[in-house]
Motif scaffolding. Structure first.
Motif, mmCIF file in Angstrom:
data_model
loop_
_atom_site.group_PDB
_atom_site.id
_atom_site.type_symbol
_atom_site.label_atom_id
_atom_site.label_comp_id
_atom_site.label_asym_id
_atom_site.label_seq_id
_atom_site.Cartn_x
_atom_site.Cartn_y
_atom_site.Cartn_z
ATOM 1 N N ARG A 9 94.827 -54.133 -25.439
ATOM 2 C CA ARG A 9 94.141 -52.879 -25.132
ATOM 3 C C ARG A 9 93.492 -52.341 -26.406
ATOM 4 O O ARG A 9 94.172 -52.043 -27.389
ATOM 5 C CB ARG A 9 95.127 -51.852 -24.569
ATOM 6 C CG ARG A 9 94.461 -50.546 -24.118
ATOM 7 C CD ARG A 9 95.468 -49.604 -23.473
ATOM 8 N NE ARG A 9 96.381 -49.011 -24.439
ATOM 9 C CZ ARG A 9 97.644 -49.364 -24.610
ATOM 10 N NH1 ARG A 9 98.171 -50.331 -23.861
ATOM 11 N NH2 ARG A 9 98.407 -48.775 -25.508
ATOM 12 N N ILE A 10 92.178 -52.249 -26.379
ATOM 13 C CA ILE A 10 91.413 -51.767 -27.535
ATOM 14 C C ILE A 10 90.736 -50.460 -27.161
ATOM 15 O O ILE A 10 90.117 -50.360 -26.103
ATOM 16 C CB ILE A 10 90.358 -52.810 -27.963
ATOM 17 C CG1 ILE A 10 91.048 -54.103 -28.408
ATOM 18 C CG2 ILE A 10 89.451 -52.265 -29.072
ATOM 19 C CD1 ILE A 10 90.088 -55.231 -28.758
ATOM 20 N N ARG A 11 90.858 -49.467 -28.036
ATOM 21 C CA ARG A 11 90.262 -48.158 -27.782
ATOM 22 C C ARG A 11 89.490 -47.676 -29.014
ATOM 23 O O ARG A 11 90.048 -47.573 -30.107
ATOM 24 C CB ARG A 11 91.343 -47.116 -27.423
ATOM 25 C CG ARG A 11 92.028 -47.376 -26.088
ATOM 26 C CD ARG A 11 91.074 -47.153 -24.919
ATOM 27 N NE ARG A 11 91.726 -47.389 -23.634
ATOM 28 C CZ ARG A 11 91.761 -48.567 -23.013
ATOM 29 N NH1 ARG A 11 91.185 -49.623 -23.577
ATOM 30 N NH2 ARG A 11 92.362 -48.683 -21.844
ATOM 31 N N ASP A 12 88.206 -47.388 -28.809
ATOM 32 C CA ASP A 12 87.337 -46.780 -29.823
ATOM 33 C C ASP A 12 87.438 -47.502 -31.166
ATOM 34 O O ASP A 12 87.539 -46.876 -32.228
ATOM 35 C CB ASP A 12 87.675 -45.289 -29.981
ATOM 36 C CG ASP A 12 86.566 -44.526 -30.719
ATOM 37 O OD1 ASP A 12 85.394 -44.952 -30.635
ATOM 38 O OD2 ASP A 12 86.890 -43.532 -31.382
ATOM 39 N N GLY A 25 82.778 -48.344 -31.863
ATOM 40 C CA GLY A 25 83.421 -47.637 -30.761
ATOM 41 C C GLY A 25 83.717 -48.496 -29.549
ATOM 42 O O GLY A 25 83.553 -48.053 -28.412
ATOM 43 N N SER A 27 85.789 -50.266 -26.706
ATOM 44 C CA SER A 27 87.015 -50.159 -25.911
ATOM 45 C C SER A 27 86.993 -51.270 -24.863
ATOM 46 O O SER A 27 85.966 -51.463 -24.193
ATOM 47 C CB SER A 27 87.112 -48.799 -25.220
ATOM 48 O OG SER A 27 87.225 -47.752 -26.158
ATOM 49 N N ASP A 29 89.853 -53.865 -22.240
ATOM 50 C CA ASP A 29 91.184 -54.278 -21.804
ATOM 51 C C ASP A 29 91.142 -55.742 -21.410
ATOM 52 O O ASP A 29 90.285 -56.148 -20.604
ATOM 53 C CB ASP A 29 91.651 -53.444 -20.608
ATOM 54 C CG ASP A 29 91.903 -51.992 -20.979
ATOM 55 O OD1 ASP A 29 92.981 -51.708 -21.514
ATOM 56 O OD2 ASP A 29 91.006 -51.151 -20.742
ATOM 57 N N GLY A 61 90.632 -46.571 -34.846
ATOM 58 C CA GLY A 61 90.790 -46.640 -33.401
ATOM 59 C C GLY A 61 92.185 -47.114 -33.070
ATOM 60 O O GLY A 61 93.149 -46.808 -33.777
ATOM 61 N N SER A 62 92.303 -47.900 -32.024
ATOM 62 C CA SER A 62 93.609 -48.412 -31.606
ATOM 63 C C SER A 62 93.460 -49.811 -31.036
ATOM 64 O O SER A 62 92.530 -50.085 -30.269
ATOM 65 C CB SER A 62 94.219 -47.492 -30.543
ATOM 66 O OG SER A 62 95.434 -48.029 -30.046
ATOM 67 N N CYS A 64 96.248 -52.342 -29.269
ATOM 68 C CA CYS A 64 97.628 -52.577 -28.851
ATOM 69 C C CYS A 64 97.742 -53.917 -28.145
ATOM 70 O O CYS A 64 96.960 -54.229 -27.241
ATOM 71 C CB CYS A 64 98.107 -51.478 -27.903
ATOM 72 S SG CYS A 64 98.377 -49.888 -28.707
ATOM 73 N N GLU A 69 101.196 -51.403 -31.569
ATOM 74 C CA GLU A 69 99.935 -51.077 -32.234
ATOM 75 C C GLU A 69 99.729 -52.037 -33.411
ATOM 76 O O GLU A 69 100.619 -52.213 -34.244
ATOM 77 C CB GLU A 69 99.955 -49.634 -32.751
ATOM 78 C CG GLU A 69 98.754 -49.242 -33.584
ATOM 79 C CD GLU A 69 97.444 -49.283 -32.806
ATOM 80 O OE1 GLU A 69 96.512 -49.963 -33.273
ATOM 81 O OE2 GLU A 69 97.373 -48.631 -31.732
ATOM 82 N N LYS A 221 78.519 -52.909 -29.847
ATOM 83 C CA LYS A 221 79.033 -52.192 -28.676
ATOM 84 C C LYS A 221 79.231 -53.157 -27.509
ATOM 85 O O LYS A 221 78.666 -54.253 -27.483
ATOM 86 C CB LYS A 221 78.049 -51.087 -28.247
ATOM 87 C CG LYS A 221 77.799 -50.007 -29.295
ATOM 88 C CD LYS A 221 76.757 -49.015 -28.779
ATOM 89 C CE LYS A 221 76.453 -47.927 -29.808
ATOM 90 N NZ LYS A 221 77.595 -46.996 -29.981
#
Length: 253
Positions: A9-12, A25, A27, A29, A61-62, A64, A69, A221
């Motif tokens: 799971r990747i966010r921003d 940026g 994001s 899954d 960002g993140s 997981c 993380e 992106k």
């Protein structure tokens, strides 16, 4: 497929080089057990994204994998969480045998000198990896004498013996013959039975045959996501790839 499989799971996610956003940026899954292909033109940010996931470049960002993380952890800590990658050029020990390469990767608890000696038995994890990658009969050959495709399979085997649960593969079929590409596609299907696989690729025929889902990146992106058919039918993808939905002229970074 195991119920304990983990997804990505990747966010921003952002990676900036000298003020230039190489990953801007993102994001996305990747579900557990997926074979996710990342495609995009030169400079799209695909390899940089994988570099960020594996700790090779700084990012914000993140990211997981399962509940863990990854961002901010050193490379070796990320690897211990079950994340492994290959590069465009296979990184095997060419002066050692196939078996010795797998032994070293497995960290079989033996010293450097004993690793170089011929052993009577083969650990179960190594034997299983040899069978999976189709190199059981080549186990005593020097890795440097293997065919191009076999070296790539050996590198994947070196991840398998480390019990890697997320495999990130950078152009695994580049330079392969058609037979080798077919064998690699079948290998990905076997590996994904109990692991999650992300593939950076530009071979569209290989993608159509073996991708389960596709993420298209463009200028850092996410441009489009979905099945191969959905992505190729996306007007945004058609525009980026010269208007050819059926045969997008993808070029790799």
């Amino acid at each position: 497929m195991s119920d304990e499989l983990a997804g990505l799971r990747i966010r921003d996610l952002r990676v900036v080089f000298d003020g230039f956003p190489a990953v801007d940026g993102v994001s996305l899954d990747v579900r557990p057990g997926d074979i996710r292909f990342l495609i995009g033109p030169n400079g799209a940010g695909k390899t940089t994204l994988v570099d960020a996931v594996t700790g090779l470049v700084k990012a914000t960002g993140s990211v997981c994998f399962g509940e863990q993380e990854l961002l901010g952890r050193p490379v070796h800590r990320i690897a211990r969480l079950g994340v492994g990658r290959t590069f465009q050029t296979a990184t095997v020990f060419e002066e050692l045998t196939v078996l010795q390469n797998l032994d070293i990767a497995a960290g079989a608890g033996r010293g450097a000198l004993t690793l170089l000696r011929r052993r009577r038995g083969v650990p179960e994890s190594v034997a299983r990896a040899l069978e999976t990658i189709g190199l059981t009969g080549q186990r005593d050959r020097l890795a440097g004498t293997l065919a191009h495709g076999q070296k790539q399979w050996l590198e994947i085997g070196m991840l398998l013996v480390q019990d890697v649960q997320l495999l990130l593969l950078d152009e695994p079929v580049a330079g392969m013959s058609q037979d080798e590409r077919d064998a690699t596609g079948e290998l990905l299907g076997v590996v994904a039975r109990d692991r999650t696989v992300v593939v950076i690729e530009h071979d569209m025929d290989f993608l159509r045959r073996y991708a389960r889902t596709v993420t298209v990146m463009h200028v850092g992106k996410v441009l489009s996501e979905g099945t191969v058919a959905e992505v190729q039918a996306d007007p945004k993808v058609q525009e980026v790839y010269l208007g050819h939905a059926a045969e997008p002229a993808v070029q790799e970074a």
